[in-house]
Design a protein around this motif. Structure first.
Motif, PDB file in Angstrom:
ATOM      1  N   ALA A 142       0.868  -1.171   0.000  1.00  0.00           N
ATOM      2  CA  ALA A 142       0.000   0.000   0.000  1.00  0.00           C
ATOM      3  C   ALA A 142       0.905   1.221   0.000  1.00  0.00           C
ATOM      4  O   ALA A 142       2.117   1.114   0.215  1.00  0.00           O
ATOM      5  N   LYS A 143       0.309   2.361  -0.224  1.00  0.00           N
ATOM      6  CA  LYS A 143       1.085   3.600  -0.247  1.00  0.00           C
ATOM      7  C   LYS A 143       1.022   4.261   1.124  1.00  0.00           C
ATOM      8  O   LYS A 143      -0.030   4.744   1.530  1.00  0.00           O
ATOM      9  N   SER A 167       5.640   8.310  -2.204  1.00  0.00           N
ATOM     10  CA  SER A 167       5.145   8.409  -3.575  1.00  0.00           C
ATOM     11  C   SER A 167       4.840   7.054  -4.207  1.00  0.00           C
ATOM     12  O   SER A 167       4.115   6.984  -5.192  1.00  0.00           O
ATOM     13  N   PRO A 202       3.975   2.650  -3.565  1.00  0.00           N
ATOM     14  CA  PRO A 202       3.567   1.611  -2.614  1.00  0.00           C
ATOM     15  C   PRO A 202       4.776   0.876  -2.039  1.00  0.00           C
ATOM     16  O   PRO A 202       5.801   0.742  -2.694  1.00  0.00           O
ATOM     17  N   ASP A 228      -7.479   0.407   3.501  1.00  0.00           N
ATOM     18  CA  ASP A 228      -7.703   0.161   2.084  1.00  0.00           C
ATOM     19  C   ASP A 228      -9.045  -0.545   1.944  1.00  0.00           C
ATOM     20  O   ASP A 228      -9.256  -1.612   2.517  1.00  0.00           O
ATOM     21  N   HIS A 269     -11.188  -0.786  -3.221  1.00  0.00           N
ATOM     22  CA  HIS A 269     -11.836  -0.193  -4.396  1.00  0.00           C
ATOM     23  C   HIS A 269     -11.247   1.165  -4.752  1.00  0.00           C
ATOM     24  O   HIS A 269     -11.515   1.689  -5.820  1.00  0.00           O
ATOM     25  N   SER A 270     -10.507   1.757  -3.841  1.00  0.00           N
ATOM     26  CA  SER A 270      -9.900   3.056  -4.101  1.00  0.00           C
ATOM     27  C   SER A 270      -8.534   3.090  -3.428  1.00  0.00           C
ATOM     28  O   SER A 270      -8.124   2.124  -2.797  1.00  0.00           O
ATOM     29  N   ASP A 271      -7.850   4.196  -3.549  1.00  0.00           N
ATOM     30  CA  ASP A 271      -6.524   4.314  -2.939  1.00  0.00           C
ATOM     31  C   ASP A 271      -6.605   4.213  -1.426  1.00  0.00           C
ATOM     32  O   ASP A 271      -7.574   4.658  -0.809  1.00  0.00           O
ATOM     33  N   SER A 272      -5.578   3.647  -0.844  1.00  0.00           N
ATOM     34  CA  SER A 272      -5.513   3.585   0.615  1.00  0.00           C
ATOM     35  C   SER A 272      -5.302   4.991   1.158  1.00  0.00           C
ATOM     36  O   SER A 272      -4.797   5.874   0.470  1.00  0.00           O
ATOM     37  N   LYS A 273      -5.731   5.167   2.404  1.00  0.00           N
ATOM     38  CA  LYS A 273      -5.564   6.470   3.060  1.00  0.00           C
ATOM     39  C   LYS A 273      -5.175   6.229   4.510  1.00  0.00           C
ATOM     40  O   LYS A 273      -5.400   5.142   5.045  1.00  0.00           O
TER      41      LYS A 273
END
Length: 161
Positions: free
Chosen positions: A98-99, A104, A106, A138, A141-145
């Motif tokens: 994950a990022k 910048s 993962p 995560d 379905h979308s970017d991790s935050k």
């Protein structure tokens, strides 16, 4: 017994003992990270749910990982409105990436915990940044935050609707 066999057994025993010590240290820091995460979850729930609508039940999960063997870690079960949500540690040596915040690209995570009702799942990935724990969420379905109270509550609401 030949000298070569004795030496082989001695070397293998030393290697096994060193791996066991390293594995114990890894598991100790993993359990501490899980406990710290669960303490934060409990604090968020206490703040947002002072009446205790969501019942929190502590449990344990058995995990088997290559290099660490079979071990036991804490888990949390949340119950409300006839629904169950598990917060379940899945792996310390995860292959998941994950990022992390402020990065910048993962990276491979240093642990994975799932929030699930066994039909849907949010994945929490753990990173260590300058000696501190950083968790991201995560939804697959979308970017991790970054995991914060708002992201955690949003995940819980998706299960409790």
């Amino acid at each position: 017994m030949t000298t070569a066999f004795k030496e082989f057994l001695r070397q293998q025993a030393e290697k096994h003992q060193a791996e066991a010590r390293a594995g114990k240290a890894t598991l100790d820091e993993w359990r501490a990270a899980i406990e710290q995460l669960f303490a934060q979850v409990r604090a968020w729930l206490k703040e947002s749910d002072p009446e205790g609508v969501i019942e929190i039940e502590e449990g344990h999960q058995d995990v088997t990982e290559q290099g660490l063997g079979r071990y036991r870690v804490p888990s949390l079960n949340l119950r409300a409105f006839g629904k169950w949500i598990g917060i379940i540690p899945k792996a310390r040596k995860t292959v998941g990436t994950a990022k992390p915040p402020q990065k910048s690209a993962p990276e491979r995570a240093a642990g994975r915990v799932d929030i699930t009702d066994e039909l849907r799942r949010y994945v929490l990935y753990r990173f260590r940044d300058d000696g501190r724990e950083v968790w991201v969420i995560d939804d697959l379905h979308s970017d991790s935050k970054p995991l914060d109270k708002e992201a955690f509550e949003k995940a819980l609401m998706s299960y409790l609707r």
